[in-house]
Design a protein around this motif. Sequence first.
Motif, PDB file in Angstrom:
ATOM      1  N   GLY A  89      -0.749  33.074  54.932  1.00  0.00           N
ATOM      2  CA  GLY A  89      -0.595  34.377  54.286  1.00  0.00           C
ATOM      3  C   GLY A  89       0.749  35.007  54.588  1.00  0.00           C
ATOM      4  N   ALA A  90       1.166  34.972  55.862  1.00  0.00           N
ATOM      5  CA  ALA A  90       2.472  35.527  56.229  1.00  0.00           C
ATOM      6  C   ALA A  90       3.612  34.744  55.595  1.00  0.00           C
ATOM      7  N   SER A  91       3.489  33.425  55.581  1.00  0.00           N
ATOM      8  CA  SER A  91       4.523  32.592  54.966  1.00  0.00           C
ATOM      9  C   SER A  91       4.648  32.895  53.479  1.00  0.00           C
ATOM     10  N   GLY A  92       3.511  33.046  52.802  1.00  0.00           N
ATOM     11  CA  GLY A  92       3.553  33.374  51.377  1.00  0.00           C
ATOM     12  C   GLY A  92       4.191  34.721  51.110  1.00  0.00           C
ATOM     13  N   ALA A  93       3.932  35.711  51.970  1.00  0.00           N
ATOM     14  CA  ALA A  93       4.543  37.032  51.781  1.00  0.00           C
ATOM     15  C   ALA A  93       6.061  36.956  51.890  1.00  0.00           C
ATOM     16  N   ILE A  94       6.553  36.172  52.835  1.00  0.00           N
ATOM     17  CA  ILE A  94       8.008  36.040  52.999  1.00  0.00           C
ATOM     18  C   ILE A  94       8.618  35.317  51.807  1.00  0.00           C
ATOM     19  N   PHE A  95       8.003  34.216  51.394  1.00  0.00           N
ATOM     20  CA  PHE A  95       8.549  33.457  50.261  1.00  0.00           C
ATOM     21  C   PHE A  95       8.553  34.290  48.983  1.00  0.00           C
ATOM     22  N   GLN A  96       7.500  35.055  48.742  1.00  0.00           N
ATOM     23  CA  GLN A  96       7.438  35.865  47.531  1.00  0.00           C
ATOM     24  C   GLN A  96       8.446  36.998  47.574  1.00  0.00           C
ATOM     25  N   THR A  97       8.742  37.508  48.766  1.00  0.00           N
ATOM     26  CA  THR A  97       9.757  38.547  48.879  1.00  0.00           C
ATOM     27  C   THR A  97      11.151  37.972  48.666  1.00  0.00           C
ATOM     28  N   VAL A  98      11.427  36.818  49.266  1.00  0.00           N
ATOM     29  CA  VAL A  98      12.743  36.197  49.119  1.00  0.00           C
ATOM     30  C   VAL A  98      12.994  35.776  47.675  1.00  0.00           C
ATOM     31  N   SER A  99      11.998  35.150  47.056  1.00  0.00           N
ATOM     32  CA  SER A  99      12.172  34.637  45.694  1.00  0.00           C
ATOM     33  C   SER A  99      11.968  35.706  44.627  1.00  0.00           C
ATOM     34  N   ARG A 100      11.408  36.855  45.042  1.00  0.00           N
ATOM     35  CA  ARG A 100      11.087  37.924  44.091  1.00  0.00           C
ATOM     36  C   ARG A 100      10.243  37.384  42.938  1.00  0.00           C
ATOM     37  N   ASN A 101       9.274  36.561  43.321  1.00  0.00           N
ATOM     38  CA  ASN A 101       8.445  35.885  42.331  1.00  0.00           C
ATOM     39  C   ASN A 101       7.036  35.730  42.910  1.00  0.00           C
ATOM     40  N   PRO A 102       5.977  36.173  42.191  1.00  0.00           N
ATOM     41  CA  PRO A 102       4.609  36.027  42.715  1.00  0.00           C
ATOM     42  C   PRO A 102       4.164  34.583  42.857  1.00  0.00           C
ATOM     43  N   LEU A 103       4.887  33.641  42.220  1.00  0.00           N
ATOM     44  CA  LEU A 103       4.568  32.225  42.357  1.00  0.00           C
ATOM     45  C   LEU A 103       5.330  31.579  43.517  1.00  0.00           C
ATOM     46  N   GLY A 104       6.125  32.354  44.228  1.00  0.00           N
ATOM     47  CA  GLY A 104       6.880  31.806  45.346  1.00  0.00           C
ATOM     48  C   GLY A 104       5.998  31.668  46.576  1.00  0.00           C
ATOM     49  N   SER A 105       5.516  30.479  46.820  1.00  0.00           N
ATOM     50  CA  SER A 105       4.698  30.219  48.007  1.00  0.00           C
ATOM     51  C   SER A 105       5.003  28.805  48.483  1.00  0.00           C
ATOM     52  N   PRO A 106       4.750  28.503  49.751  1.00  0.00           N
ATOM     53  CA  PRO A 106       5.130  27.179  50.275  1.00  0.00           C
ATOM     54  C   PRO A 106       4.459  26.016  49.575  1.00  0.00           C
ATOM     55  N   ASP A 107       3.245  26.202  49.040  1.00  0.00           N
ATOM     56  CA  ASP A 107       2.596  25.087  48.355  1.00  0.00           C
ATOM     57  C   ASP A 107       3.159  24.873  46.959  1.00  0.00           C
ATOM     58  N   VAL A 108       3.662  25.936  46.323  1.00  0.00           N
ATOM     59  CA  VAL A 108       4.259  25.792  44.989  1.00  0.00           C
ATOM     60  C   VAL A 108       5.703  25.310  45.094  1.00  0.00           C
ATOM     61  N   ILE A 109       6.458  25.879  46.039  1.00  0.00           N
ATOM     62  CA  ILE A 109       7.877  25.545  46.166  1.00  0.00           C
ATOM     63  C   ILE A 109       8.084  24.148  46.752  1.00  0.00           C
ATOM     64  N   GLY A 110       7.125  23.625  47.480  1.00  0.00           N
ATOM     65  CA  GLY A 110       7.237  22.246  47.933  1.00  0.00           C
ATOM     66  C   GLY A 110       7.277  22.043  49.433  1.00  0.00           C
ATOM     67  N   PHE A 111       7.248  23.131  50.210  1.00  0.00           N
ATOM     68  CA  PHE A 111       7.352  22.977  51.660  1.00  0.00           C
ATOM     69  C   PHE A 111       6.074  22.396  52.271  1.00  0.00           C
ATOM     70  N   THR A 112       4.932  22.726  51.684  1.00  0.00           N
ATOM     71  CA  THR A 112       3.686  22.120  52.154  1.00  0.00           C
ATOM     72  C   THR A 112       3.690  20.626  51.896  1.00  0.00           C
ATOM     73  N   ALA A 113       4.232  20.213  50.750  1.00  0.00           N
ATOM     74  CA  ALA A 113       4.354  18.783  50.454  1.00  0.00           C
ATOM     75  C   ALA A 113       5.280  18.102  51.454  1.00  0.00           C
ATOM     76  N   GLY A 114       6.341  18.811  51.884  1.00  0.00           N
ATOM     77  CA  GLY A 114       7.237  18.250  52.890  1.00  0.00           C
ATOM     78  C   GLY A 114       6.549  18.064  54.230  1.00  0.00           C
ATOM     79  N   ALA A 115       5.733  19.051  54.615  1.00  0.00           N
ATOM     80  CA  ALA A 115       4.964  18.915  55.855  1.00  0.00           C
ATOM     81  C   ALA A 115       3.984  17.757  55.747  1.00  0.00           C
ATOM     82  N   ALA A 116       3.356  17.623  54.574  1.00  0.00           N
ATOM     83  CA  ALA A 116       2.432  16.509  54.363  1.00  0.00           C
ATOM     84  C   ALA A 116       3.154  15.171  54.431  1.00  0.00           C
ATOM     85  N   SER A 117       4.379  15.110  53.926  1.00  0.00           N
ATOM     86  CA  SER A 117       5.149  13.863  53.983  1.00  0.00           C
ATOM     87  C   SER A 117       5.415  13.460  55.423  1.00  0.00           C
ATOM     88  N   GLY A 118       5.820  14.441  56.245  1.00  0.00           N
ATOM     89  CA  GLY A 118       6.060  14.132  57.647  1.00  0.00           C
ATOM     90  C   GLY A 118       4.809  13.637  58.347  1.00  0.00           C
TER      91      GLY A 118
END
Length: 346
Positions: A89-118
Motif C-alpha cells: 500500500g505504501a509503495s503504491g502511494a509513492i508510485f502513484q504520486t511520482v507518476s501522477r497516475n492512478p495506474l502507477g503501482s509496482p505490479d503495473v510498472i513492472g517492479f513486482t515482476a523484477g522481484a519475481a525474476s530475482g
Amino acid sequence: MSGAAHIVWRWRGLSLRSGRRALWVNLALMLLLAAGALVSLRLGRIAIGPAEIWQVLAGEAPSRMLDHVVMDIRLPRLLVTLGAGAALGASGAIFQTVSRNPLGSPDVIGFTAGAASGALVWIIGFGGSGAGVVPAALAGALLTGICVYLLARKDGRVGAYRLVLTGIGVGAILSAFNALLLVRGDLDAAISGNLWLAGSVEGRSWGHVWPLWLGLGLLMPPLLLGMRPLGLMAMGDDLAGPLGVPVERARRRMLAGAVTLAALATAAAGPIAFVALAAPQLVRRLARMPDQPLIGAALMGAALMLGADLLSRLAPWGAILPIGQVTGVIGGLYLIWLLTRKRRRG
C-alpha cells in the motif's frame, strides 16, 4: 494544534499535518485490522478462543500445542499478511504520486515482476529456497528499478508518462523471462517456482517476518518525511524546483524506497496483484484527500491483504485459494467498478 479540517502535530522542529476525516479513517482501519487479526489467529483446524490467544501471547500458554500453533504457525502468517499489505500500500502511494497516475503501482510498472525474476532465478536457477529468496527478490527489484529509471530518463529528468510506459514495457519482458524460466527449469524447481508465483502466506515462518518488518521500520519514517516534497513535485518539476525541492534527488530516494518495499513484500508473500494499485485510491476516496496519504495507504493495504487471506481460508468446499489469486479477483472487480464509475461521470 488543530484547525477546522486539519490537525497539526508538532514535536521540536518537526510537524505533521493530518486531515480530521483521514484521522478517523485511519482509526477505523486500525480497529478493523485488530478485529481481523483476532479472527485470523482463531481460524484453523484447532479452535482457539480469545482468552487462550491472550495467554499464549502473554507467555502463559495453557499447553505446548497451543503455543506452537499460535506462535509458530498463525502469528507469523498474520504478521507476513499485514506487513506485506502495508508495504504494498505504501509503495503504491509513492508510485502513484511520482507518476501522477492512478495506474502507477509496482505490479503495473513492472517492479513486482523484477522481484519475481530475482526469486525465480534463485529458486529455479540455483535450486535455492527459504531465506535466500528475500535477497534474491530484493536484488531483482532494485536492478529493475535502476533499469526503468535510466530508460525513462531524458535530459536529466524522469517524466511521469515515460516512467509508466517504460515500466510496463520492462515488466512485459520480465514476465516473458519468468515464463521461460518455468518452462526450461527442472520440473521440481519449476513447480516450486510456480507455487511461489501464485502468491501465498501459507506456511510462513519468522524467517519471513523479520526482514519484512525490519524493512518497514527502517523505511517508513524517511518515506513519510519525503511525501511532502513529493506532493510539491506533483504540481510540476518547474514549480517544485524554485520552492527548494531537489527534484531528481527526491524522486530517486522515494522510488528506491518504494521499490524496496515492494521487493520485501514480494519476497515474503510472492507476487500479490492489485493491492498496491487499489489501496491508495480507496483510502484517498474515503478520506477525501487530494494527495496520497502514506499511512492510510499502508493501513488499507494491510486490510485488503488480511481480508483476502480470510476469504481464502473461508472458501467453501475446502478449496485452497492462494491469496495472490484472491487479490487478483478483488482487484479486477475494483478496476471494473472504477472504469464504470468514470464512464457514468463522463
